[in-house]
Design a protein around this motif. Structure first.
Motif, PDB file in Angstrom:
ATOM      1  N   VAL A  25       0.777  -1.097   0.096  1.00 31.69           N
ATOM      2  CA  VAL A  25      -0.106   0.029   0.001  1.00 31.69           C
ATOM      3  C   VAL A  25       0.924   1.149  -0.107  1.00 31.69           C
ATOM      4  O   VAL A  25       0.260   2.206  -0.554  1.00 31.69           O
ATOM      5  CB  VAL A  25      -0.851   0.105   1.154  1.00 31.69           C
ATOM      6  CG1 VAL A  25      -1.686   1.497   1.187  1.00 31.69           C
ATOM      7  CG2 VAL A  25      -1.889  -1.263   1.039  1.00 31.69           C
ATOM      8  N   HIS A  26       2.078   1.265   0.790  1.00 31.86           N
ATOM      9  CA  HIS A  26       2.741   2.342   0.874  1.00 31.86           C
ATOM     10  C   HIS A  26       4.075   2.314  -0.058  1.00 31.86           C
ATOM     11  O   HIS A  26       4.375   3.370  -0.553  1.00 31.86           O
ATOM     12  CB  HIS A  26       3.465   2.353   2.019  1.00 31.86           C
ATOM     13  CG  HIS A  26       2.556   2.221   3.397  1.00 31.86           C
ATOM     14  ND1 HIS A  26       1.745   3.141   3.666  1.00 31.86           N
ATOM     15  CD2 HIS A  26       2.284   1.088   4.079  1.00 31.86           C
ATOM     16  CE1 HIS A  26       1.084   2.764   4.667  1.00 31.86           C
ATOM     17  NE2 HIS A  26       1.329   1.534   4.832  1.00 31.86           N
ATOM     18  N   ALA A  27       4.294   1.057  -0.590  1.00 33.51           N
ATOM     19  CA  ALA A  27       5.379   0.895  -1.674  1.00 33.51           C
ATOM     20  C   ALA A  27       5.096   1.479  -3.029  1.00 33.51           C
ATOM     21  O   ALA A  27       5.936   2.058  -3.794  1.00 33.51           O
ATOM     22  CB  ALA A  27       5.894  -0.557  -1.515  1.00 33.51           C
ATOM     23  N   ASN A  28       3.843   1.081  -3.339  1.00 35.34           N
ATOM     24  CA  ASN A  28       3.522   1.544  -4.638  1.00 35.34           C
ATOM     25  C   ASN A  28       3.220   2.959  -4.801  1.00 35.34           C
ATOM     26  O   ASN A  28       2.213   3.493  -5.231  1.00 35.34           O
ATOM     27  CB  ASN A  28       2.125   0.853  -4.995  1.00 35.34           C
ATOM     28  CG  ASN A  28       2.312  -0.705  -4.929  1.00 35.34           C
ATOM     29  OD1 ASN A  28       3.354  -1.063  -5.032  1.00 35.34           O
ATOM     30  ND2 ASN A  28       1.132  -1.294  -4.685  1.00 35.34           N
ATOM     31  N   GLN A  29       4.372   3.749  -5.068  1.00 31.31           N
ATOM     32  CA  GLN A  29       4.436   5.452  -5.237  1.00 31.31           C
ATOM     33  C   GLN A  29       4.893   5.494  -6.418  1.00 31.31           C
ATOM     34  O   GLN A  29       4.500   6.397  -7.482  1.00 31.31           O
ATOM     35  CB  GLN A  29       5.426   5.784  -4.043  1.00 31.31           C
ATOM     36  CG  GLN A  29       4.864   5.678  -2.928  1.00 31.31           C
ATOM     37  CD  GLN A  29       3.830   6.048  -2.216  1.00 31.31           C
ATOM     38  OE1 GLN A  29       3.423   7.276  -2.626  1.00 31.31           O
ATOM     39  NE2 GLN A  29       2.663   5.598  -1.479  1.00 31.31           N
ATOM     40  N   GLY A  82      10.376   0.391  -4.915  1.00 29.15           N
ATOM     41  CA  GLY A  82       9.128   0.883  -4.180  1.00 29.15           C
ATOM     42  C   GLY A  82       9.563   1.721  -2.785  1.00 29.15           C
ATOM     43  O   GLY A  82      10.725   1.644  -2.508  1.00 29.15           O
ATOM     44  N   LYS A  83       8.490   2.451  -2.230  1.00 29.04           N
ATOM     45  CA  LYS A  83       8.860   3.088  -0.879  1.00 29.04           C
ATOM     46  C   LYS A  83       9.019   2.056   0.114  1.00 29.04           C
ATOM     47  O   LYS A  83       8.248   1.308   0.216  1.00 29.04           O
ATOM     48  CB  LYS A  83       7.810   4.166  -0.788  1.00 29.04           C
ATOM     49  CG  LYS A  83       8.027   5.179   0.573  1.00 29.04           C
ATOM     50  CD  LYS A  83       6.685   5.754   0.702  1.00 29.04           C
ATOM     51  CE  LYS A  83       7.172   6.710   2.164  1.00 29.04           C
ATOM     52  NZ  LYS A  83       5.944   7.634   2.307  1.00 29.04           N
ATOM     53  N   VAL A 104      19.257   4.599  -2.915  1.00 31.11           N
ATOM     54  CA  VAL A 104      18.801   5.499  -4.314  1.00 31.11           C
ATOM     55  C   VAL A 104      17.356   5.260  -4.577  1.00 31.11           C
ATOM     56  O   VAL A 104      17.214   3.863  -4.867  1.00 31.11           O
ATOM     57  CB  VAL A 104      19.658   5.086  -5.401  1.00 31.11           C
ATOM     58  CG1 VAL A 104      19.187   6.067  -6.544  1.00 31.11           C
ATOM     59  CG2 VAL A 104      21.292   5.364  -5.037  1.00 31.11           C
ATOM     60  N   PHE A 105      16.556   6.103  -4.498  1.00 31.18           N
ATOM     61  CA  PHE A 105      15.294   5.782  -4.746  1.00 31.18           C
ATOM     62  C   PHE A 105      14.624   6.914  -5.823  1.00 31.18           C
ATOM     63  O   PHE A 105      14.171   7.844  -5.508  1.00 31.18           O
ATOM     64  CB  PHE A 105      14.341   6.094  -3.423  1.00 31.18           C
ATOM     65  CG  PHE A 105      12.851   5.905  -3.286  1.00 31.18           C
ATOM     66  CD1 PHE A 105      12.512   4.696  -4.483  1.00 31.18           C
ATOM     67  CD2 PHE A 105      11.967   6.241  -2.933  1.00 31.18           C
ATOM     68  CE1 PHE A 105      11.187   4.602  -4.408  1.00 31.18           C
ATOM     69  CE2 PHE A 105      10.616   6.287  -2.697  1.00 31.18           C
ATOM     70  CZ  PHE A 105      10.109   5.113  -3.549  1.00 31.18           C
ATOM     71  N   PRO A 106      14.757   6.578  -6.977  1.00 31.94           N
ATOM     72  CA  PRO A 106      14.240   7.451  -8.112  1.00 31.94           C
ATOM     73  C   PRO A 106      12.875   7.727  -8.187  1.00 31.94           C
ATOM     74  O   PRO A 106      12.108   6.957  -7.664  1.00 31.94           O
ATOM     75  CB  PRO A 106      14.791   6.492  -9.565  1.00 31.94           C
ATOM     76  CG  PRO A 106      16.018   5.769  -8.717  1.00 31.94           C
ATOM     77  CD  PRO A 106      15.505   5.334  -7.611  1.00 31.94           C
ATOM     78  N   ASP A 107      12.526   8.910  -8.714  1.00 34.91           N
ATOM     79  CA  ASP A 107      11.087   9.363  -8.605  1.00 34.91           C
ATOM     80  C   ASP A 107      10.063   9.166  -9.672  1.00 34.91           C
ATOM     81  O   ASP A 107       8.944   9.444  -9.833  1.00 34.91           O
ATOM     82  CB  ASP A 107      10.973  10.701  -8.279  1.00 34.91           C
ATOM     83  CG  ASP A 107      11.581  11.770  -9.162  1.00 34.91           C
ATOM     84  OD1 ASP A 107      12.014  11.129 -10.298  1.00 34.91           O
ATOM     85  OD2 ASP A 107      11.940  12.937  -8.908  1.00 34.91           O
ATOM     86  N   SER A 108      10.742   8.257 -10.655  1.00 31.15           N
ATOM     87  CA  SER A 108       9.676   7.999 -11.646  1.00 31.15           C
ATOM     88  C   SER A 108      10.413   6.613 -12.376  1.00 31.15           C
ATOM     89  O   SER A 108      11.392   6.320 -12.331  1.00 31.15           O
ATOM     90  CB  SER A 108       9.778   9.091 -12.999  1.00 31.15           C
ATOM     91  OG  SER A 108      11.113   9.234 -13.649  1.00 31.15           O
ATOM     92  N   PRO A 109       9.559   6.113 -13.172  1.00 29.26           N
ATOM     93  CA  PRO A 109      10.041   4.773 -13.870  1.00 29.26           C
ATOM     94  C   PRO A 109      11.177   5.023 -14.728  1.00 29.26           C
ATOM     95  O   PRO A 109      12.081   4.396 -15.058  1.00 29.26           O
ATOM     96  CB  PRO A 109       8.671   4.397 -14.521  1.00 29.26           C
ATOM     97  CG  PRO A 109       7.490   4.775 -13.762  1.00 29.26           C
ATOM     98  CD  PRO A 109       7.949   6.280 -13.121  1.00 29.26           C
ATOM     99  N   GLN A 110      11.076   6.071 -15.557  1.00 33.75           N
ATOM    100  CA  GLN A 110      12.114   6.590 -16.382  1.00 33.75           C
ATOM    101  C   GLN A 110      13.584   6.870 -15.749  1.00 33.75           C
ATOM    102  O   GLN A 110      14.618   6.496 -15.946  1.00 33.75           O
ATOM    103  CB  GLN A 110      11.874   7.774 -17.227  1.00 33.75           C
ATOM    104  CG  GLN A 110      12.910   8.118 -18.424  1.00 33.75           C
ATOM    105  CD  GLN A 110      12.571   9.441 -19.045  1.00 33.75           C
ATOM    106  OE1 GLN A 110      11.207   9.798 -19.170  1.00 33.75           O
ATOM    107  NE2 GLN A 110      13.155   9.783 -19.921  1.00 33.75           N
ATOM    108  N   ALA A 111      13.473   7.493 -14.707  1.00 34.32           N
ATOM    109  CA  ALA A 111      14.486   7.777 -13.727  1.00 34.32           C
ATOM    110  C   ALA A 111      15.137   6.633 -13.362  1.00 34.32           C
ATOM    111  O   ALA A 111      16.475   6.491 -13.088  1.00 34.32           O
ATOM    112  CB  ALA A 111      14.262   8.833 -12.653  1.00 34.32           C
TER     113      ALA A 111
END
Length: 583
Positions: free
Chosen positions: A354-358, A461-462, A472-479
């Motif tokens: 629920v939290h991971a899917n950001q 995922g978060k 490292v936690f990129p903020d978009s699928p492309q990133a």
């Protein structure tokens, strides 16, 4: 063999009978020794006992036995009552059709085992009848009619405006409230749009609405300040939490902690494990030694989580693996190590998702992006590891939407640069990490451990540890795809030194400050997933005798101005942290 089976059956029956006696005896003793707040005697320097009443609600963590989470709620409420806190209980009396644990995946219309569950509730709440508020199931005909023709996507997005008599002012987002629970109950993320699934969704929505109406009525009747609710994700608790928040009540949620028989309490989302760490906190030599002792056990597979020991054994990388890995070397000098990148997945229906899917809508969308990178980099050996809980034997938690199936469907294991390790292959993840260039995870705990080992980690995922600079936690699928490509093509990867330091700081707080141990009161039950009470007196639950209950009382007694500050969190004081062999 028959004699042994009969002996075991008789022993299990005896242990169950003895446990029920202990629960009822303890519950009655707590009820008889509970004192009003005006007579409360607290340890020195403790905060004042809250004057307004609390309500406890847990309906999705047990049926006919006592689970860890049910025990945590029982002990916490008992300790508060003994300290003089007014406590009420919102308790199911066949109030749902069906509940989450009572859902039969072989037959959705099978009724839940309400009699056994109610009997267990009567033991837990013995002697507190005046403060126990039972609720029953009253299906709403108008709501049932509104749901009748809806598809699965329409049901999961459904909102309902209640009548004025229901004491619910805003439309209730029933579809959103039940979605995580039905995914958990069915052990999958992608719900099929068939009549069986539509039926179960309708029943969950009708039941969630009933919980919301009944809980709203209780809040109208009583003067309450706080609701203490199990996890807040399963639909009964999610509905009650939503109602409480609409009324402006403080909502505290709880989940299992990270020590054996420990609980985590939070003003936030307990399943996200928000853990506040002071900016100036640094581990002392003693704290570092305590943490190192834990990690030594963990890296050998000698640990359990939520009462489950995942690895009965742990083996190293065999010769066949090492030979294949040796074929994958980057265009670097001959002494370069093999280019290995492990990929650690999660259980797709877990409440953490629920939290991971950001960044990605779900874990399999993340895997599709990772697969594109795998195909673009044949010089690298990718090792995909399924989560050990995905196909856990001997339980009802077998995933119906698994990484194993995804690998087979996409023929990923046929790619020459991929090794797939199934969930029940007990290969050492830590040896794999040691040989890796960097580590790919969705939101698994192994990401934190890889960071502890000094490895670069890229999260899809978060995770609970992404709240601090650790990975490292990129903020978009492309990133995300670009970050993987950059790491794969780099000759060396520099990991900021604070990442490993922050990982140690976070793990220490997670294990020793945020995990409130009830191990003195519990032992393993005769059925998986259930626990039994040790033999102890009611005085053991007094705040002055229990660091865990004292911490819960202290946290509840404060009014949180900043939800996740150290002064308002349910953190065990450092002076009460002791080494434990229960990890």
């Amino acid at each position: 063999m028959i004699v042994n089976l009969r002996t075991r059956w008789a022993l299990d029956k005896f242990r169950s009978w003895r446990n029920q006696l202990r629960i009822r005896k303890l519950a009655r003793q707590v009820a008889s020794h509970s004192r009003p707040s005006s007579e409360a005697k607290l340890p020195p320097a403790e905060q004042e006992v809250p004057g307004e009443a609390l309500v406890f609600f847990i309906a999705s963590a047990r049926l006919g036995g006592l689970s860890q989470n049910a025990a945590f709620s029982f002990f916490a409420s008992a300790g508060l009552r003994l300290a003089g806190v007014p406590v009420h209980f919102f308790v199911c009396q066949a109030g749902m059709s069906p509940c989450v644990l009572g859902t039969n995946r072989q037959g959705y219309t099978t009724p839940p085992p309400c009699k056994a569950c109610i009997r267990q509730s009567r033991s837990i709440y013995a002697g507190a009848s005046e403060n126990v508020h039972w609720f029953k199931y009253h299906p709403d005909a108008a709501l049932a009619s509104a749901l009748k023709a809806l598809s699965v996507p329409e049901l999961t997005a459904f909102e309902y405006k209640a009548s004025e008599a229901a004491a619910l002012e805003k439309p209730v987002p029933l579809g959103k409230l039940v979605l995580p629970a039905i995914r958990w109950a069915l052990r999958l993320h992608t719900l099929p749009d068939d009549e069986d699934t539509r039926y179960l969704l309708r029943q969950y929505i009708l039941s969630a609405y009933n919980v919301a109406v009944e809980f709203a009525a209780l809040l109208e009747q009583l003067k309450l300040s706080t609701a203490v609710i199990f996890n807040g994700i399963m639909y009964p608790e999610a509905a009650a939490r939503w109602v409480a928040q609409q009324r402006g009540l403080r909502v505290i949620t709880h989940e299992v902690g990270f020590q054996r028989y420990s609980a985590f309490f939070s003003d936030g989302d307990a399943t996200a494990y928000p853990i506040p760490i002071p900016a100036d906190f640094e581990l002392t030599p003693e704290q570092n030694a305590r943490l190192d002792a834990y990690l030594e056990k963990r890296f050998q597979g000698n640990f359990s989580m939520a009462g489950i020991r995942f690895w009965p054994e742990m083996r190293g990388l065999d010769e066949a693996f090492l030979q294949k890995a040796g074929q994958f070397r980057p265009e670097l000098p001959s002494e370069a190590v093999p280019q290995i990148v492990p990929i650690f997945t999660n259980v797709v229906y877990d409440t953490s998702q629920v939290h991971a899917n950001q960044v990605f809508p779900h874990m399999f969308a993340w895997l599709e992006t990772v697969l594109q990178v795998i195909r673009a980099h044949p010089e690298t050996l990718f090792v995909i590891r399924a989560h050990p809980d995905e196909m856990r034997p001997g339980t009802a938690k077998l995933s119906r939407e698994s990484v194993r199936d995804w690998v087979a469907h996409n023929a990923v294991d046929k790619l020459p640069n991929v090794i797939f390790i199934d969930s029940q292959e007990y290969l050492s993840s830590y040896e794999l990490i040691q040989r890796s260039k960097f580590v790919i995870v969705y939101n698994s705990s192994i990401g934190l451990e890889a960071a502890l080992m000094g490895k670069p980690v890229v999260c899809g995922g978060k995770a609970r540890y992404t709240q601090y600079p650790i990975v490292v936690f990129p903020d978009s699928p492309q990133a995300y795809a670009e970050q993987l490509a950059a790491f794969l093509e780099a000759k060396t990867i520099e990991v900021p030194p604070e990442f490993q330091q922050n990982a140690r700081r976070f793990l220490y707080f997670q294990l020793y400050r945020a995990s409130l141990s009830f191990s003195d009161y519990l032992e393993e039950g005769h059925r998986k997933g259930y626990v039994q009470l040790r033999d102890f007196t009611w005085q053991a639950l007094l705040p002055e005798n229990s660091p865990a209950i004292r911490t819960i009382l202290s946290g509840i007694s404060r009014t949180p101005s900043a939800p996740f500050s150290e002064t308002t969190a349910f953190l065990l004081p450092e002076s009460q942290v002791q080494e434990t062999n229960e990890l």
